[in-house]
Scaffold this motif. Sequence first.
Motif, PDB file in Angstrom:
ATOM      1  N   ALA A 172       9.818   2.960  -6.570  1.00 20.18           N
ATOM      2  CA  ALA A 172      11.094   2.251  -6.399  1.00 20.18           C
ATOM      3  C   ALA A 172      11.091   0.925  -7.153  1.00 20.18           C
ATOM      4  O   ALA A 172      11.560  -0.100  -6.649  1.00 20.18           O
ATOM      5  CB  ALA A 172      11.396   2.045  -4.914  1.00 20.18           C
ATOM      6  N   GLY A 173      10.497   0.931  -8.361  1.00 18.38           N
ATOM      7  CA  GLY A 173      10.491  -0.258  -9.202  1.00 18.38           C
ATOM      8  C   GLY A 173       9.440  -1.294  -8.869  1.00 18.38           C
ATOM      9  O   GLY A 173       9.401  -2.355  -9.483  1.00 18.38           O
ATOM     10  N   ARG A 174       8.570  -1.005  -7.881  1.00 19.31           N
ATOM     11  CA  ARG A 174       7.537  -1.964  -7.475  1.00 19.31           C
ATOM     12  C   ARG A 174       6.163  -1.301  -7.538  1.00 19.31           C
ATOM     13  O   ARG A 174       6.011  -0.145  -7.160  1.00 19.31           O
ATOM     14  CB  ARG A 174       7.773  -2.448  -6.048  1.00 19.31           C
ATOM     15  CG  ARG A 174       9.012  -3.283  -5.901  1.00 19.31           C
ATOM     16  CD  ARG A 174       9.207  -3.698  -4.440  1.00 19.31           C
ATOM     17  NE  ARG A 174      10.306  -4.609  -4.318  1.00 19.31           N
ATOM     18  CZ  ARG A 174      10.176  -5.921  -4.175  1.00 19.31           C
ATOM     19  NH1 ARG A 174       8.993  -6.462  -4.115  1.00 19.31           N
ATOM     20  NH2 ARG A 174      11.231  -6.685  -4.094  1.00 19.31           N
ATOM     21  N   TRP A 175       5.175  -2.086  -7.986  1.00 15.35           N
ATOM     22  CA  TRP A 175       3.810  -1.587  -7.993  1.00 15.35           C
ATOM     23  C   TRP A 175       3.267  -1.541  -6.566  1.00 15.35           C
ATOM     24  O   TRP A 175       3.525  -2.449  -5.777  1.00 15.35           O
ATOM     25  CB  TRP A 175       2.912  -2.484  -8.848  1.00 15.35           C
ATOM     26  CG  TRP A 175       3.149  -2.324 -10.300  1.00 15.35           C
ATOM     27  CD1 TRP A 175       3.819  -3.192 -11.121  1.00 15.35           C
ATOM     28  CD2 TRP A 175       2.747  -1.229 -11.117  1.00 15.35           C
ATOM     29  NE1 TRP A 175       3.851  -2.693 -12.403  1.00 15.35           N
ATOM     30  CE2 TRP A 175       3.196  -1.485 -12.426  1.00 15.35           C
ATOM     31  CE3 TRP A 175       2.043  -0.043 -10.871  1.00 15.35           C
ATOM     32  CZ2 TRP A 175       2.966  -0.610 -13.491  1.00 15.35           C
ATOM     33  CZ3 TRP A 175       1.816   0.831 -11.928  1.00 15.35           C
ATOM     34  CH2 TRP A 175       2.276   0.539 -13.212  1.00 15.35           C
ATOM     35  N   VAL A 176       2.537  -0.468  -6.252  1.00 14.97           N
ATOM     36  CA  VAL A 176       1.853  -0.343  -4.959  1.00 14.97           C
ATOM     37  C   VAL A 176       0.434   0.154  -5.189  1.00 14.97           C
ATOM     38  O   VAL A 176       0.163   0.857  -6.172  1.00 14.97           O
ATOM     39  CB  VAL A 176       2.597   0.621  -3.983  1.00 14.97           C
ATOM     40  CG1 VAL A 176       3.918   0.031  -3.537  1.00 14.97           C
ATOM     41  CG2 VAL A 176       2.786   1.984  -4.603  1.00 14.97           C
ATOM     42  N   TYR A 177      -0.457  -0.227  -4.298  1.00 10.48           N
ATOM     43  CA  TYR A 177      -1.843   0.227  -4.332  1.00 10.48           C
ATOM     44  C   TYR A 177      -1.907   1.657  -3.823  1.00 10.48           C
ATOM     45  O   TYR A 177      -1.316   1.980  -2.779  1.00 10.48           O
ATOM     46  CB  TYR A 177      -2.693  -0.694  -3.438  1.00 10.48           C
ATOM     47  CG  TYR A 177      -4.094  -0.222  -3.213  1.00 10.48           C
ATOM     48  CD1 TYR A 177      -5.077  -0.408  -4.182  1.00 10.48           C
ATOM     49  CD2 TYR A 177      -4.463   0.384  -2.010  1.00 10.48           C
ATOM     50  CE1 TYR A 177      -6.373   0.001  -3.965  1.00 10.48           C
ATOM     51  CE2 TYR A 177      -5.763   0.800  -1.795  1.00 10.48           C
ATOM     52  CZ  TYR A 177      -6.713   0.601  -2.768  1.00 10.48           C
ATOM     53  OH  TYR A 177      -8.007   1.016  -2.546  1.00 10.48           O
ATOM     54  N   TRP A 186       0.865  -1.190   0.000  1.00 14.23           N
ATOM     55  CA  TRP A 186       0.000   0.000   0.000  1.00 14.23           C
ATOM     56  C   TRP A 186       0.890   1.225   0.000  1.00 14.23           C
ATOM     57  O   TRP A 186       1.831   1.312   0.794  1.00 14.23           O
ATOM     58  CB  TRP A 186      -0.864  -0.001   1.249  1.00 14.23           C
ATOM     59  CG  TRP A 186      -2.141   0.766   1.176  1.00 14.23           C
ATOM     60  CD1 TRP A 186      -2.350   2.002   0.656  1.00 14.23           C
ATOM     61  CD2 TRP A 186      -3.407   0.345   1.678  1.00 14.23           C
ATOM     62  NE1 TRP A 186      -3.646   2.381   0.795  1.00 14.23           N
ATOM     63  CE2 TRP A 186      -4.323   1.370   1.428  1.00 14.23           C
ATOM     64  CE3 TRP A 186      -3.844  -0.808   2.338  1.00 14.23           C
ATOM     65  CZ2 TRP A 186      -5.661   1.292   1.805  1.00 14.23           C
ATOM     66  CZ3 TRP A 186      -5.169  -0.879   2.708  1.00 14.23           C
ATOM     67  CH2 TRP A 186      -6.065   0.156   2.443  1.00 14.23           C
ATOM     68  N   HIS A 187       0.622   2.168  -0.873  1.00 11.06           N
ATOM     69  CA  HIS A 187       1.432   3.393  -0.960  1.00 11.06           C
ATOM     70  C   HIS A 187       1.450   4.073   0.406  1.00 11.06           C
ATOM     71  O   HIS A 187       0.398   4.278   1.017  1.00 11.06           O
ATOM     72  CB  HIS A 187       0.850   4.335  -2.013  1.00 11.06           C
ATOM     73  CG  HIS A 187       1.787   5.411  -2.437  1.00 11.06           C
ATOM     74  ND1 HIS A 187       2.221   6.401  -1.598  1.00 11.06           N
ATOM     75  CD2 HIS A 187       2.386   5.641  -3.630  1.00 11.06           C
ATOM     76  CE1 HIS A 187       3.039   7.216  -2.248  1.00 11.06           C
ATOM     77  NE2 HIS A 187       3.155   6.759  -3.498  1.00 11.06           N
ATOM     78  N   PRO A 188       2.628   4.439   0.921  1.00 12.89           N
ATOM     79  CA  PRO A 188       2.693   5.028   2.262  1.00 12.89           C
ATOM     80  C   PRO A 188       1.922   6.340   2.394  1.00 12.89           C
ATOM     81  O   PRO A 188       1.471   6.676   3.488  1.00 12.89           O
ATOM     82  CB  PRO A 188       4.191   5.248   2.496  1.00 12.89           C
ATOM     83  CG  PRO A 188       4.874   4.982   1.219  1.00 12.89           C
ATOM     84  CD  PRO A 188       3.932   4.249   0.323  1.00 12.89           C
ATOM     85  N   ARG A 189       1.719   7.045   1.306  1.00 12.26           N
ATOM     86  CA  ARG A 189       0.979   8.306   1.358  1.00 12.26           C
ATOM     87  C   ARG A 189      -0.509   8.096   1.631  1.00 12.26           C
ATOM     88  O   ARG A 189      -1.167   8.932   2.243  1.00 12.26           O
ATOM     89  CB  ARG A 189       1.171   9.058   0.035  1.00 12.26           C
ATOM     90  CG  ARG A 189       0.492  10.397  -0.036  1.00 12.26           C
ATOM     91  CD  ARG A 189       0.831  11.173  -1.304  1.00 12.26           C
ATOM     92  NE  ARG A 189       0.979  10.385  -2.522  1.00 12.26           N
ATOM     93  CZ  ARG A 189      -0.025  10.061  -3.340  1.00 12.26           C
ATOM     94  NH1 ARG A 189      -1.253  10.434  -3.085  1.00 12.26           N
ATOM     95  NH2 ARG A 189       0.217   9.360  -4.437  1.00 12.26           N
TER      96      ARG A 189
END
Length: 125
Positions: free
Chosen positions: A116-121, A61-64
């Motif tokens: 950073a090269g990885r998909w996040v929700y 999960w995106h930290p934002r």
Amino acid sequence: MSETGRVSLQRSCPCGTGLAYDACCGPLHRGARAAATPEELMRSRYSAYALGESGYVFRTWHPRTRPDDVTPDPSTRWTRLEVLDATGDEVEFVAHFETSAGPGRLHERSRFDKRAGRWVYVDGG
């Protein structure tokens, strides 16, 4: 303890691809590889909810936009996933579930971002 520690790695993956868990979402949950596409990440997140892998949900999960607590409701049993569309960085799906109140469904168009090269929700609506 997560559910994956108690289930056969050869059983069908909860995400609905028809593949064995160990050939599908298992390696993503274990950190052996990263999701190659937003759809693969969404499917692996669905499987994580279905199997109680809240650490994986948190990490992807995106930290934002991530809430402090991503622990799934233990009274919810995820039963089926339908992917309706996967275009670019968005995936539309219907996730079916059961609770003590009866069956339900979550219809969402999720947005993803590569970080950073990885998909996040990121979020969904």
